[in-house]
Enzyme design. Structure first.
Site, PDB file in Angstrom:
ATOM      1  N   ILE A 272     116.648 -44.900  50.159  1.00  0.00           N
ATOM      2  CA  ILE A 272     117.452 -43.680  50.101  1.00  0.00           C
ATOM      3  C   ILE A 272     117.136 -42.843  51.328  1.00  0.00           C
ATOM      4  CG2 ILE A 272     117.832 -41.545  48.800  1.00  0.00           C
ATOM      5  CD1 ILE A 272     117.545 -43.303  46.289  1.00  0.00           C
TER       6      ILE A 272
ATOM      7  N   ARG B   5      98.216 -38.374  34.991  1.00  0.00           N
ATOM      8  CA  ARG B   5      96.990 -37.589  35.249  1.00  0.00           C
ATOM      9  C   ARG B   5      97.391 -36.226  35.792  1.00  0.00           C
ATOM     10  NH1 ARG B   5      97.746 -37.455  40.594  1.00  0.00           N
ATOM     11  NH2 ARG B   5      98.533 -39.322  41.604  1.00  0.00           N
TER      12      ARG B   5
END
Lengths: 81, 450
Positions: free
Chosen positions: B205, B294
């Site tokens: 992209i 996390r």
């Protein structure tokens, strides 16, 4: 004939091979050309290639694989023919 | 439900100090672990206890699961907070914690494994109706397979390691010849870096934005988002500056993005705090990139704008509590920016370890999450980030102005830092207009001069 000292330009961890399961870049007694990669120094998650400055034969390495080295520390002796 | 008396932090640097701060506030004792290189680091002194876990090389200390477990056992810690990086997304550590009856502050091993395999993560997200980058998740054993898939997807493509992430283990491929040349070496690198050579293909992209969504989920099926973070200012695919809210999002796209992220985490039954990362093209189409299971480096900007302490939230959720709020309780107030100060050259990004001879930091109206003090040795063994400067103001313009003021007051002697680059970005027209992509840093020196 003269001896050329290869020094680490930076502090870090010394590696003789590109990755754990690959061969050493160079062996003791092997002929190298100027520009050949001799070893890697890992510094802050970056890998710095230490290259031969002249043609010659690797007489010996002064540090063990994965040893900690300081900037300016002697890491190998290159015999210049 | 458990209540922790003592938490061991399996990490170092600024994030260890950050976690200690919240533990102290909550009345929880802390144990720091340190390698021989970190003996004199500020976080070691600030923890209630400290355990040496081995030599400087991370592999022999911070990445050694058994040494971490042993330190937790000996210090009789109830729980381990893994911070970010190192073992924070390692399911083996989570399993060892379970065996030893130590709580891992994070999701369970299965969820980490699912999101750790990028191919599996893509499949789960597709099932949840979350758009993923167009590509191929099947087997890619031979270059011939890759060539025919690439032909369908269309060049340029990204060849990625399934076990990779965080910008590591990927190769941009422009053509068939490129793919033939790079396939074997990318596989080899994935195998030696992550112990798994499985590759997949994603469409490349162009001029993308990196926008992520912070989420929090409890064990009772409740999930909330804590809004987005714009993380497009990067070098070498790694973030340097983050801000929230994203100046690129319009209200409708933002709503869709936040809802999509929530649908994704609900589908996998995620527990604890996590981040869904998306890539967005110039037409505001967004695609799931990866999930970080996390705490993120850039979590402070979310804390500044929501008033929620994410480390405290992680601890409470790990103790088995329910989410203390519902979605409508969480409001985004003002604008926050984080700059990461790295010990590296601002142009070449070459690392600069050494001793901090002098350190001057702003002291008003700024949040500083720093790993170092004056006199600290920045060792060559770990990440070059030495601290984060975080500003918060009622508007984006004011947050930028505050950041400029703060950066002017920063002075570091003894090592090279990327301070100049941070100042350059804060003064960049594209950045100020809020119209920038992951290509910003490449262009910033050309336009700005100096």
């Amino acid at each position: 004939m003269s001896d050329h000292t290869v020094m680490s330009p930076i502090p870090g961890v010394f590696y003789r091979k590109p990755s754990p399961d690959q061969e050493d870049y160079v062996k003791e007694g092997q002929h190298v050309n100027a520009g050949d990669i001799l070893c890697l120094i890992e510094v802050m998650k970056n890998f710095y290639e230490v290259k031969a400055e002249t043609n010659g034969v690797i007489e010996r390495f002064c540090v063990e694989n994965e040893d900690v080295v300081d900037a300016g520390q002697q890491i190998a002796i290159l015999r210049v023919e | 439900m458990a209540t922790f008396e003592k938490i061991m932090i399996a990490n170092r640097g600024e994030i260890a100090r950050r976690i200690i701060r919240t533990c102290r506030k909550m009345g929880i004792k802390t144990v720091a672990v340190y390698s021989e290189a970190d003996l004199e680091a500020p976080y070691v002194e600030e923890a209630d206890e400290a355990v040496c876990i081995g030599p400087a090389q991370a592999k022999k200390s911070y990445l050694d699961i058994e040494k971490i477990i042993q330190a937790a056992r000996e210090s009789e810690a109830d729980a381990i907070h893994p911070g970010y990086g190192f073992l924070s997304e390692n399911p083996q550590l989570v399993r060892r914690c379970e065996e030893e009856n130590i709580v891992f502050i994070g999701p369970d091993a299965l969820q980490i494994e699912r999101m750790g395999s990028k191919i599996e993560a893509r499949l789960h997200m597709k099932q949840a109706g979350v758009p993923v980058v167009p590509g191929w998740d099947g087997k890619l054993d031979r270059v011939e397979d890759a060539l025919s898939i690439a032909e369908q997807v269309g060049y340029p493509i990204m060849l990625k390691a399934s076990a990779g992430g965080g910008g590591i283990g990927m190769q941009l491929i422009h053509s068939e010849a490129d793919l033939r040349k790079s396939f074997a070496s990318t596989m080899q690198r994935a195998s030696s870096s992550f112990g798994d050579g499985t590759l997949f293909i994603e469409k490349w992209i162009e001029n993308p934005h990196h926008i992520e969504v912070q989420v929090a989920c409890d064990a009772y099926g409740n999930a909330v988002h804590l809004f987005e973070r714009e993380c497009s200012v990067q070098r070498r695919n790694q973030k340097i500056i983050e801000e929230t809210p994203s100046p690129f999002l319009d209200p409708l796209t933002k709503k869709r993005l936040l809802e999509t992220a929530l649908a994704g985490v609900k589908h996998i039954g995620y527990k604890n705090v996590g981040t869904m990362e998306f890539i967005m093209d110039e037409h505001k189409n967004f695609y799931f990139l990866e999930m970080n299971t996390r705490l993120q480096v850039e979590h402070p900007i979310t804390e500044e704008t929501t008033g929620i302490d994410l480390v405290e939230l992680q601890i409470r959720l790990a103790e088995g509590e329910k989410l203390p709020f519902v979605q409508s309780d969480i409001q985004q107030t003002g604008h926050s920016i984080e700059c990461r100060l790295y010990a590296e050259d601002p142009k070449t990004f070459f690392p600069s370890p050494g001793t901090i001879q002098e350190l001057h930091l702003p002291d008003q109206d700024v949040r500083l999450d720093f790993a170092v003090k004056q006199g600290t040795k920045v060792s060559p063994f770990y990440d070059p980030m030495i601290g984060k400067i975080i500003t918060h103001a009622s508007t984006r313009e004011l947050a930028i102005e505050k950041m400029k003021d703060c950066l002017k007051q920063v002075e570091v002697h003894g090592i090279t830092t990327n301070l100049l680059l941070l100042e350059q970005v804060m003064g960049d027209r594209g950045f100020i207009e809020g119209n920038y992509t992951t290509r910003l840093v490449e262009s910033v020196w050309d336009e700005g001069g100096s």
